[in-house]
Scaffold this motif. Structure first.
Motif, PDB file in Angstrom:
ATOM      1  N   GLN A  75       9.462   8.137  -6.106  1.00  0.00           N
ATOM      2  CA  GLN A  75       9.706   7.010  -7.007  1.00  0.00           C
ATOM      3  C   GLN A  75       8.418   6.276  -7.365  1.00  0.00           C
ATOM      4  OE1 GLN A  75      12.847   6.825  -8.171  1.00  0.00           O
ATOM      5  NE2 GLN A  75      13.229   8.524  -6.779  1.00  0.00           N
ATOM      6  N   GLY A  76       7.303   6.683  -6.768  1.00  0.00           N
ATOM      7  CA  GLY A  76       6.021   6.051  -7.084  1.00  0.00           C
ATOM      8  C   GLY A  76       5.483   5.113  -6.020  1.00  0.00           C
ATOM      9  N   PHE A  77       6.107   5.073  -4.842  1.00  0.00           N
ATOM     10  CA  PHE A  77       5.605   4.235  -3.761  1.00  0.00           C
ATOM     11  C   PHE A  77       4.431   4.917  -3.076  1.00  0.00           C
ATOM     12  CE2 PHE A  77       9.777   2.380  -4.255  1.00  0.00           C
ATOM     13  CZ  PHE A  77       9.612   1.049  -3.903  1.00  0.00           C
TER      14      PHE A  77
ATOM     15  N   PRO B 113       7.477   4.227  14.561  1.00  0.00           N
ATOM     16  CA  PRO B 113       6.983   3.188  13.652  1.00  0.00           C
ATOM     17  C   PRO B 113       7.735   3.159  12.328  1.00  0.00           C
ATOM     18  CG  PRO B 113       5.469   5.027  13.656  1.00  0.00           C
ATOM     19  CD  PRO B 113       6.535   5.339  14.675  1.00  0.00           C
ATOM     20  N   PHE B 114       7.573   2.065  11.622  1.00  0.00           N
ATOM     21  CA  PHE B 114       8.023   1.924  10.243  1.00  0.00           C
ATOM     22  C   PHE B 114       6.813   2.132   9.341  1.00  0.00           C
ATOM     23  CE2 PHE B 114      11.525  -0.235  12.248  1.00  0.00           C
ATOM     24  CZ  PHE B 114      12.599   0.015  11.417  1.00  0.00           C
ATOM     25  N   VAL B 115       7.070   2.628   8.132  1.00  0.00           N
ATOM     26  CA  VAL B 115       6.030   2.797   7.136  1.00  0.00           C
ATOM     27  C   VAL B 115       6.300   1.780   6.033  1.00  0.00           C
ATOM     28  CG1 VAL B 115       4.948   4.390   5.497  1.00  0.00           C
ATOM     29  CG2 VAL B 115       5.867   5.256   7.668  1.00  0.00           C
ATOM     30  N   GLU B 116       5.301   0.969   5.724  1.00  0.00           N
ATOM     31  CA  GLU B 116       5.397   0.029   4.613  1.00  0.00           C
ATOM     32  C   GLU B 116       4.773   0.695   3.397  1.00  0.00           C
ATOM     33  OE1 GLU B 116       3.265  -4.071   3.237  1.00  0.00           O
ATOM     34  OE2 GLU B 116       3.920  -3.960   5.331  1.00  0.00           O
ATOM     35  N   LEU B 117       5.509   0.679   2.282  1.00  0.00           N
ATOM     36  CA  LEU B 117       5.037   1.297   1.055  1.00  0.00           C
ATOM     37  C   LEU B 117       5.111   0.290  -0.078  1.00  0.00           C
ATOM     38  CD1 LEU B 117       7.282   3.632   2.450  1.00  0.00           C
ATOM     39  CD2 LEU B 117       5.644   4.962   1.166  1.00  0.00           C
ATOM     40  N   ARG B 118       4.220   0.399  -1.038  1.00  0.00           N
ATOM     41  CA  ARG B 118       4.203  -0.492  -2.206  1.00  0.00           C
ATOM     42  C   ARG B 118       4.358   0.360  -3.459  1.00  0.00           C
ATOM     43  NH1 ARG B 118       2.641  -5.542  -4.341  1.00  0.00           N
ATOM     44  NH2 ARG B 118       2.542  -6.463  -2.290  1.00  0.00           N
ATOM     45  N   LEU B 119       5.147  -0.136  -4.380  1.00  0.00           N
ATOM     46  CA  LEU B 119       5.351   0.568  -5.645  1.00  0.00           C
ATOM     47  C   LEU B 119       4.088   0.437  -6.470  1.00  0.00           C
ATOM     48  CD1 LEU B 119       7.356   2.177  -7.354  1.00  0.00           C
ATOM     49  CD2 LEU B 119       8.185   0.023  -8.275  1.00  0.00           C
ATOM     50  N   ALA B 120       3.552   1.568  -6.865  1.00  0.00           N
ATOM     51  CA  ALA B 120       2.343   1.592  -7.710  1.00  0.00           C
ATOM     52  C   ALA B 120       2.787   1.511  -9.157  1.00  0.00           C
ATOM     53  CB  ALA B 120       1.556   2.882  -7.449  1.00  0.00           C
ATOM     54  N   GLU B 121       2.606   0.320  -9.742  1.00  0.00           N
ATOM     55  CA  GLU B 121       3.074   0.136 -11.124  1.00  0.00           C
ATOM     56  C   GLU B 121       1.915  -0.018 -12.077  1.00  0.00           C
ATOM     57  OE1 GLU B 121       7.034  -1.852 -11.551  1.00  0.00           O
ATOM     58  OE2 GLU B 121       6.276  -2.898  -9.770  1.00  0.00           O
TER      59      GLU B 121
END
Length: 147
Positions: free
Chosen positions: A123-125, A139-147
């Motif tokens: 989806q682009g994260f 662990p958890f992975v934090e991802l940010r949407l690259a817009e």
């Protein structure tokens, strides 16, 4: 495929239990009690997704906080309902709401949820960081949407 999909806010006891069922199955390392879910309802948008009467998933949209200007969107789909378009529909629903709330979009996925990580990246994260909650081993992975 998703013509019968209904995404509804968590407003009653049955929906709290449905949300809990999906969350705790997808994130077994951090199960939530009914009391914890009710507390989250005071600050987050929690919804459940049904295909007709069948529970297929749940979602969380967290508004921006002191820690981040981004809204956090999390879409969860039970394994039996994956690869049928439900994840995309739930995600798009959350994304629309998240964009109304914050400057940017993030998501958090349990590192062992390889399907969820693949979906988010498709989806682009992009991965921002990995973190471990106290007492956890996965662990958890934090991802940010690259817009």
């Amino acid at each position: 495929m998703t013509d019968g999909l209904r995404i509804v806010p968590v407003v009653d006891d049955a929906q709290v239990l449905d949300w809990q069922r999906v969350h705790n199955e997808i994130i077994p390392t951090a199960p939530l009690s009914v009391a914890e879910i009710r507390e989250r309802l005071t600050r987050n948008v929690l919804e459940v997704a049904y295909d007709g009467d069948a529970l297929v998933g749940c979602s969380t949209v967290r508004p921006p906080s002191d820690e981040t200007a981004a809204a956090v969107v999390i879409a969860r789909v039970l394994p039996a309902y994956r690869r049928r378009g439900f994840g995309s529909a739930i995600y798009q629903h959350c994304l629309d709401r998240g964009r109304q709330l914050g400057d940017g979009i993030e998501t958090h996925i349990l590192a062992s949820n390889e399907e969820g990580l693949r979906f988010a990246k498709a989806q682009g994260f992009v991965e921002v960081e990995t973190y471990l909650l106290p007492g956890d081993t996965i662990p958890f992975v934090e991802l940010r949407l690259a817009e």
